[in-house]
Motif scaffolding. Structure first.
Motif, PDB file in Angstrom:
ATOM      1  N   SER A 191      41.913  31.955  32.723  1.00  0.00           N
ATOM      2  CA  SER A 191      41.710  32.380  34.142  1.00  0.00           C
ATOM      3  C   SER A 191      41.589  33.539  34.092  1.00  0.00           C
ATOM      4  N   ARG A 192      40.210  34.082  34.385  1.00  0.00           N
ATOM      5  CA  ARG A 192      40.150  35.751  34.329  1.00  0.00           C
ATOM      6  C   ARG A 192      38.982  36.011  35.349  1.00  0.00           C
ATOM      7  N   ASP A 193      39.139  36.864  36.072  1.00  0.00           N
ATOM      8  CA  ASP A 193      38.174  37.556  37.185  1.00  0.00           C
ATOM      9  C   ASP A 193      38.029  39.055  37.047  1.00  0.00           C
ATOM     10  N   TRP A 194      36.969  39.549  36.525  1.00  0.00           N
ATOM     11  CA  TRP A 194      36.443  41.056  36.205  1.00  0.00           C
ATOM     12  C   TRP A 194      36.487  41.523  37.430  1.00  0.00           C
ATOM     13  N   VAL A 195      37.387  42.732  37.777  1.00  0.00           N
ATOM     14  CA  VAL A 195      36.919  43.756  38.721  1.00  0.00           C
ATOM     15  C   VAL A 195      36.809  44.905  38.690  1.00  0.00           C
ATOM     16  N   PRO A 196      36.205  45.873  39.148  1.00  0.00           N
ATOM     17  CA  PRO A 196      36.416  47.111  38.837  1.00  0.00           C
ATOM     18  C   PRO A 196      37.551  47.950  39.059  1.00  0.00           C
ATOM     19  N   LEU A 197      37.819  49.073  38.493  1.00  0.00           N
ATOM     20  CA  LEU A 197      38.969  49.667  38.644  1.00  0.00           C
ATOM     21  C   LEU A 197      39.368  50.093  40.294  1.00  0.00           C
ATOM     22  N   ASP A 198      38.344  50.260  40.994  1.00  0.00           N
ATOM     23  CA  ASP A 198      38.619  50.479  42.385  1.00  0.00           C
ATOM     24  C   ASP A 198      39.233  49.351  43.206  1.00  0.00           C
TER      25      ASP A 198
END
Length: 220
Positions: free
Chosen positions: A49-56
């Motif tokens: 389970s993984r969901d890439w998000v920007p650091l913001d």
């Protein structure tokens, strides 16, 4: 035959040097699609389970908590924390166990390119990609990639997936307590659960919160 062997050895050396360089340059701009650990855990049946998000879109509380727990001199070092390395060696010489002194950059390099088990060979191979990452990425990108690939629990990779699965909210909405609990599981994400902390994990998270306000995040 000797020439062929020498040519083969040179090709292997070139590949060993150029492939990590190419991938580090690529991952400076593109999210890594997977890591060796993700593949190993999936083969072991832990899921993925993984969901890439920007650091913001990741709470600053989690950034501070992870630095407080894993790498308090992140903004000051060049990939290797010589202060912690020296302390680790001194403690070992005084009869203590040989503890790790890995920085966030080293852990990012390990997660991206190497196997999870700690041994001398892996630590040696970790040096080159660590130097590449420090040379080619800004510190902000190091933290962003790390918080999107690090294992927070069985099959849970990155802040967004872990926050949703464990606390029912996005990574941007993490509270200081939740952030410190996530940071507290990092040395042993398979054996600890941030959503159901035991006394040890609760105490560790409390210590992390005590350090968070003093962590330098100016480079991020």
């Amino acid at each position: 035959m000797r020439r062929r062997l020498l040519r083969f050895a040179l090709w292997c050396l070139a590949a060993a040097l150029l492939l990590p360089l190419a991938l580090v340059l690529l991952y400076r701009f593109v999210p890594p699609p997977a890591t060796p650990l993700m593949l190993i855990r999936a083969a072991e049946g832990h899921g993925w389970s993984r969901d890439w998000v920007p650091l913001d879109r990741i709470s600053p509380h989690l950034v501070r908590a992870v630095l407080a727990s894993e790498d308090q001199r992140f903004c000051a070092h060049w990939g290797f924390d010589t202060v912690e390395l020296r302390r680790a060696v001194e403690d070992w010489r005084d009869g203590g166990r040989l503890r790790g002194a890995s920085t966030i950059t080293q852990q990012t390099a390990k997660n991206l390119f190497l196997w999870p088990r700690s041994d001398v060979l892996r630590k040696a191979l970790e040096v080159y990609p660590t130097l590449l990452i420090e040379a080619l990425w800004p510190k902000r990108r190091v933290v962003e990639v790390y918080l999107n690939i690090v294992e927070f629990g069985p099959g849970l990779y990155g802040a967004e997936a872990a926050s949703g699965a464990l606390f029912g909210r996005g990574a941007a909405a993490l509270t200081p307590v939740q952030a410190s609990l996530l940071a507290a599981v990092l040395p042993n994400p398979l054996g600890r659960n941030a959503a159901r902390p035991d006394a040890f994990l609760t105490a560790r998270a409390t210590r992390i919160r005590g350090v968070m306000s003093g962590v330098d995040t100016a480079c991020i």
